[in-house]
Design a protein around this motif. Structure first.
Motif, PDB file in Angstrom:
ATOM      1  N   LEU A  77       0.889  -1.145   0.086  1.00 11.12           N
ATOM      2  CA  LEU A  77      -0.212  -0.040  -0.137  1.00 11.12           C
ATOM      3  C   LEU A  77       0.875   1.189  -0.106  1.00 11.12           C
ATOM      4  O   LEU A  77       0.369   2.225  -0.632  1.00 11.12           O
ATOM      5  N   HIS A  78       1.896   1.240   0.731  1.00 15.11           N
ATOM      6  CA  HIS A  78       2.822   2.338   0.453  1.00 15.11           C
ATOM      7  C   HIS A  78       3.325   2.699  -0.938  1.00 15.11           C
ATOM      8  O   HIS A  78       3.357   3.946  -1.265  1.00 15.11           O
ATOM      9  N   TYR A  79       3.603   1.682  -1.608  1.00 15.84           N
ATOM     10  CA  TYR A  79       4.062   1.972  -3.022  1.00 15.84           C
ATOM     11  C   TYR A  79       2.668   2.446  -3.805  1.00 15.84           C
ATOM     12  O   TYR A  79       2.812   3.419  -4.821  1.00 15.84           O
ATOM     13  N   ASP A  80       1.434   2.053  -3.442  1.00 13.79           N
ATOM     14  CA  ASP A  80       0.264   2.424  -4.042  1.00 13.79           C
ATOM     15  C   ASP A  80       0.068   3.902  -4.073  1.00 13.79           C
ATOM     16  O   ASP A  80      -0.025   4.708  -4.891  1.00 13.79           O
ATOM     17  N   ALA A  81       0.246   4.373  -2.644  1.00 12.74           N
ATOM     18  CA  ALA A  81       0.427   5.899  -2.403  1.00 12.74           C
ATOM     19  C   ALA A  81       1.506   6.502  -3.106  1.00 12.74           C
ATOM     20  O   ALA A  81       1.106   7.694  -3.654  1.00 12.74           O
ATOM     21  N   LEU A  82       2.554   5.998  -2.917  1.00  8.38           N
ATOM     22  CA  LEU A  82       3.669   6.582  -3.824  1.00  8.38           C
ATOM     23  C   LEU A  82       3.231   6.893  -5.220  1.00  8.38           C
ATOM     24  O   LEU A  82       3.445   8.045  -6.062  1.00  8.38           O
ATOM     25  N   LEU A  83       2.966   5.828  -5.998  1.00  5.47           N
ATOM     26  CA  LEU A  83       2.512   5.678  -7.503  1.00  5.47           C
ATOM     27  C   LEU A  83       1.390   6.785  -7.592  1.00  5.47           C
ATOM     28  O   LEU A  83       1.745   7.626  -8.672  1.00  5.47           O
ATOM     29  N   HIS A  84       0.442   7.063  -6.746  1.00 11.35           N
ATOM     30  CA  HIS A  84      -0.657   7.775  -7.308  1.00 11.35           C
ATOM     31  C   HIS A  84      -0.552   9.219  -6.824  1.00 11.35           C
ATOM     32  O   HIS A  84      -1.111  10.161  -7.562  1.00 11.35           O
ATOM     33  N   ALA A  85       0.379   9.397  -5.942  1.00 12.73           N
ATOM     34  CA  ALA A  85       0.785  10.760  -5.759  1.00 12.73           C
ATOM     35  C   ALA A  85       1.406  11.501  -6.691  1.00 12.73           C
ATOM     36  O   ALA A  85       1.040  12.686  -7.077  1.00 12.73           O
ATOM     37  N   VAL A  86       2.426  10.800  -7.624  1.00 14.96           N
ATOM     38  CA  VAL A  86       3.041  11.239  -8.740  1.00 14.96           C
ATOM     39  C   VAL A  86       2.091  11.419  -9.877  1.00 14.96           C
ATOM     40  O   VAL A  86       2.027  12.258 -10.737  1.00 14.96           O
ATOM     41  N   PHE A  87       1.546  10.044 -10.205  1.00 19.78           N
ATOM     42  CA  PHE A  87       1.127   9.803 -11.547  1.00 19.78           C
ATOM     43  C   PHE A  87      -0.434  10.610 -11.593  1.00 19.78           C
ATOM     44  O   PHE A  87      -0.898  11.161 -12.582  1.00 19.78           O
ATOM     45  N   LEU A  88      -1.132  10.627 -10.354  1.00 16.70           N
ATOM     46  CA  LEU A  88      -2.582  11.318 -10.254  1.00 16.70           C
ATOM     47  C   LEU A  88      -2.379  12.661  -9.895  1.00 16.70           C
ATOM     48  O   LEU A  88      -2.916  13.721 -10.309  1.00 16.70           O
ATOM     49  N   GLY A  89      -1.832  12.821  -8.543  1.00 13.50           N
ATOM     50  CA  GLY A  89      -1.675  13.961  -7.805  1.00 13.50           C
ATOM     51  C   GLY A  89      -0.814  15.044  -8.726  1.00 13.50           C
ATOM     52  O   GLY A  89      -1.293  16.019  -9.244  1.00 13.50           O
ATOM     53  N   PHE A  90       0.368  14.704  -9.154  1.00  9.37           N
ATOM     54  CA  PHE A  90       1.154  15.390 -10.016  1.00  9.37           C
ATOM     55  C   PHE A  90       0.810  15.642 -11.500  1.00  9.37           C
ATOM     56  O   PHE A  90       0.345  16.901 -11.977  1.00  9.37           O
ATOM     57  N   VAL A  91       0.979  14.544 -12.043  1.00  9.45           N
ATOM     58  CA  VAL A  91       0.827  14.607 -13.582  1.00  9.45           C
ATOM     59  C   VAL A  91      -0.695  14.931 -14.113  1.00  9.45           C
ATOM     60  O   VAL A  91      -0.926  15.745 -14.647  1.00  9.45           O
ATOM     61  N   MET A  92      -1.906  13.995 -13.500  1.00 16.22           N
ATOM     62  CA  MET A  92      -3.132  14.214 -14.032  1.00 16.22           C
ATOM     63  C   MET A  92      -3.740  15.535 -13.552  1.00 16.22           C
ATOM     64  O   MET A  92      -4.235  16.013 -14.228  1.00 16.22           O
ATOM     65  N   THR A  93      -3.369  15.858 -12.381  1.00 18.70           N
ATOM     66  CA  THR A  93      -3.744  17.395 -12.132  1.00 18.70           C
ATOM     67  C   THR A  93      -3.267  18.538 -12.974  1.00 18.70           C
ATOM     68  O   THR A  93      -3.798  19.459 -13.383  1.00 18.70           O
ATOM     69  N   MET A  94      -1.992  18.116 -13.333  1.00 15.48           N
ATOM     70  CA  MET A  94      -1.456  18.966 -14.453  1.00 15.48           C
ATOM     71  C   MET A  94      -2.040  18.940 -15.890  1.00 15.48           C
ATOM     72  O   MET A  94      -2.300  20.101 -16.339  1.00 15.48           O
ATOM     73  N   VAL A  95      -2.347  17.793 -16.032  1.00 17.59           N
ATOM     74  CA  VAL A  95      -3.177  17.431 -17.389  1.00 17.59           C
ATOM     75  C   VAL A  95      -4.537  18.313 -17.267  1.00 17.59           C
ATOM     76  O   VAL A  95      -4.973  19.257 -18.272  1.00 17.59           O
ATOM     77  N   VAL A  96      -5.138  18.167 -16.135  1.00 17.82           N
ATOM     78  CA  VAL A  96      -6.529  18.677 -15.998  1.00 17.82           C
ATOM     79  C   VAL A  96      -6.254  20.044 -16.216  1.00 17.82           C
ATOM     80  O   VAL A  96      -7.086  20.863 -16.601  1.00 17.82           O
ATOM     81  N   ALA A  97      -5.136  20.700 -15.650  1.00  9.27           N
ATOM     82  CA  ALA A  97      -5.015  22.185 -15.565  1.00  9.27           C
ATOM     83  C   ALA A  97      -4.748  22.704 -16.926  1.00  9.27           C
ATOM     84  O   ALA A  97      -5.374  23.744 -17.260  1.00  9.27           O
ATOM     85  N   HIS A  98      -4.147  21.859 -17.969  1.00  7.58           N
ATOM     86  CA  HIS A  98      -4.084  22.327 -19.172  1.00  7.58           C
ATOM     87  C   HIS A  98      -4.978  21.996 -20.456  1.00  7.58           C
ATOM     88  O   HIS A  98      -4.766  22.498 -21.472  1.00  7.58           O
ATOM     89  N   VAL A  99      -6.053  21.262 -19.951  1.00  7.00           N
ATOM     90  CA  VAL A  99      -6.909  20.889 -21.065  1.00  7.00           C
ATOM     91  C   VAL A  99      -7.575  22.075 -21.498  1.00  7.00           C
ATOM     92  O   VAL A  99      -7.692  22.180 -22.704  1.00  7.00           O
ATOM     93  N   PRO A 100      -8.083  23.322 -20.787  1.00  9.33           N
ATOM     94  CA  PRO A 100      -8.589  24.160 -21.415  1.00  9.33           C
ATOM     95  C   PRO A 100      -7.827  25.034 -22.506  1.00  9.33           C
ATOM     96  O   PRO A 100      -8.280  25.942 -23.462  1.00  9.33           O
ATOM     97  N   THR A 101      -6.376  24.949 -22.444  1.00  5.95           N
ATOM     98  CA  THR A 101      -5.671  25.593 -23.492  1.00  5.95           C
ATOM     99  C   THR A 101      -4.850  24.619 -24.446  1.00  5.95           C
ATOM    100  O   THR A 101      -4.748  24.726 -25.716  1.00  5.95           O
TER     101      THR A 101
END
Length: 425
Positions: free
Chosen positions: A308-332
């Motif tokens: 579960l620690h790996y699950d937290a690590l994985l999704h903090a970067v891939f969902l938290g950092f990357v996908m939030t950044m993707v959502v941020a830039h979809v309007p442009t």
């Protein structure tokens, strides 16, 4: 200024694509990218132990590669192809997206892996051509990220497990996003002096080089090098946030809000209401993304690539950092790719809240050892990403009297990230 380049002769294979033909190719290639994302979400259901439309060993084992290489790298390479405006440049996103889909079919696994390797190599070619046009340091940073992606797929083809490729995949995504934010920031009101801007760019390049150097060492000495890798991610985050142009948009809005609602309203109408709402949304999401990258770095202080620690690590970067950044830039990002008008709507805020609240629930549950909380958070994440597709379609299709006369956001910044439509001028 962009460097002039030779204009190809009529009929040349390197002749720039007409806007209409380019848009059609983008739409065609967005389809396999979208299918790869849906297949990745299907695999997420399998990993959560929930019923899924499709299932199988490949869906669970290849989930990370499908989302990172088949979806995200395909989108990145599609952007570079649009900037190049050359037919051959579209081979990279096509190979990446189709290769990812082949991985999930009954065909030999090597067929999809080989096609993805070709796509990764072609992305480096795209960047190399962009570098020759305009010796942009941030393109060099993106090349470092693309090399990490190529290394990840190469090692995966050789039998290395996905958890051991964590740093390689993170290096690709973090360096790509950091470089694009540097270039986009050049089109925002400056938050730095000229000397500060030079230090900002130099800091990004130096820390990125350190990350690229540490990346292969994590495969050999993961327990020793991953904490250093995490500290480098935190350092990159601090430098990137310090010079990010989104800070100026938030600062202007904050001053207007303190001055009163009338001043805030005036700030909204200064350059068009819909455009300002989009910029404000992007600014907030960018800094939330940076917070998630810091969380990732902190979790790497005591790295565990299992459980579960790996699950937290994985999704903090891939969902938290990357996908939030993707959502941020979809309007442009989508208006630039498709050359369409885009109406920002409150649905983007709903997607962002669902994604980040679900992620907080998931990571807290992971660290507490709660499978129920992990499942609930994971379902919220899946719902958020599916909702993003619906909201983006809504923004592209629904028009009204208050729509701006130009696409939301500054598409010049997007086109310059891998450089540029106007590089032939």
């Amino acid at each position: 200024m962009s460097q002039p380049v030779a204009v190809p002769e009529q009929g040349s294979a390197d002749q720039p694509l007409k806007p209409a033909s380019q848009t059609r190719r983008v739409i065609v290639l967005l389809v396999p990218c979208g299918v790869a994302m849906v297949m990745g979400l299907d695999a997420a259901l399998v990993l959560l132990g929930l019923p899924a439309p499709l299932s199988g060993e490949r869906f669970s084992s290849a989930h990370g590669i499908i989302m990172t290489i088949g979806f995200l790298e395909a989108l990145v390479s599609l952007e570079s192809a649009v900037s190049l405006r050359r037919l051959w440049a579209y081979c990279a996103p096509a190979a990446l997206a189709v290769g990812a889909l082949l991985v999930l079919t009954p065909l030999p696994l090597q067929a999809g892996q080989l096609l993805m390797l070709v796509g990764c190599a072609l992305l480096i070619v795209n960047y190399s051509v962009l570098w020759t046009r305009k010796h942009e340091p941030m393109v060099a940073v993106q090349v470092g990220g693309a090399l990490a992606a190529l290394g990840a797929v190469l090692l995966w083809t050789g039998g290395v497990s996905i958890p051991d490729l964590f740093a390689w995949l993170v290096t690709f995504l973090v360096l790509t996003i950091a470089a694009e934010r540097v270039v986009i920031s050049r089109f925002s009101p400056s938050v730095l002096t000229p000397a500060g801007a030079r230090r900002y760019q130099r800091g990004i390049v130096v820390i990125s080089a350190l990350i690229v150097f540490a990346c292969p060492l994590t495969t050999i000495w993961s327990g020793r090098v991953l904490p250093v890798f995490g500290l480098a991610l935190i350092a990159l985050t601090v430098v990137a946030a310090w010079g990010d142009g989104a800070r100026s948009d938030l600062r202007v809005r904050a001053r207007a809000t303190v001055a009163g609602s009338d001043a805030a309203s005036d700030a909204d109408t200064a350059s068009g209401s819909a455009i300002t709402r989009s910029q404000r949304f992007t600014g907030v999401m960018v800094f939330i993304s940076y917070l998630w990258l810091i969380v990732t770095g902190l979790l790497l202080v005591h790295p565990t690539l299992s459980g579960l620690h790996y699950d937290a690590l994985l999704h903090a970067v891939f969902l938290g950092f990357v996908m939030t950044m993707v959502v941020a830039h979809v309007p442009t990002y989508l208006p630039f790719l498709l050359e369409i008008r885009f109406r920002f709507n409150p649905g983007f805020w709903g997607v962002a809240v669902l994604l980040n609240v679900g992620l907080v629930v998931r990571i807290v549950a992971d660290l507490a050892g709660s499978e129920t909380g992990r499942t609930l958070g994971g379902l919220a994440n899946i719902a958020a990403l599916l909702s993003l597709v619906a909201v983006a379609v809504w923004a592209a299709v629904v028009k009204g009297p208050e729509d701006p006369q130009a696409p939301a956001g500054d598409t010049r910044a997007i086109s310059d990230t891998s450089p540029t439509k106007d590089s032939r001028a």
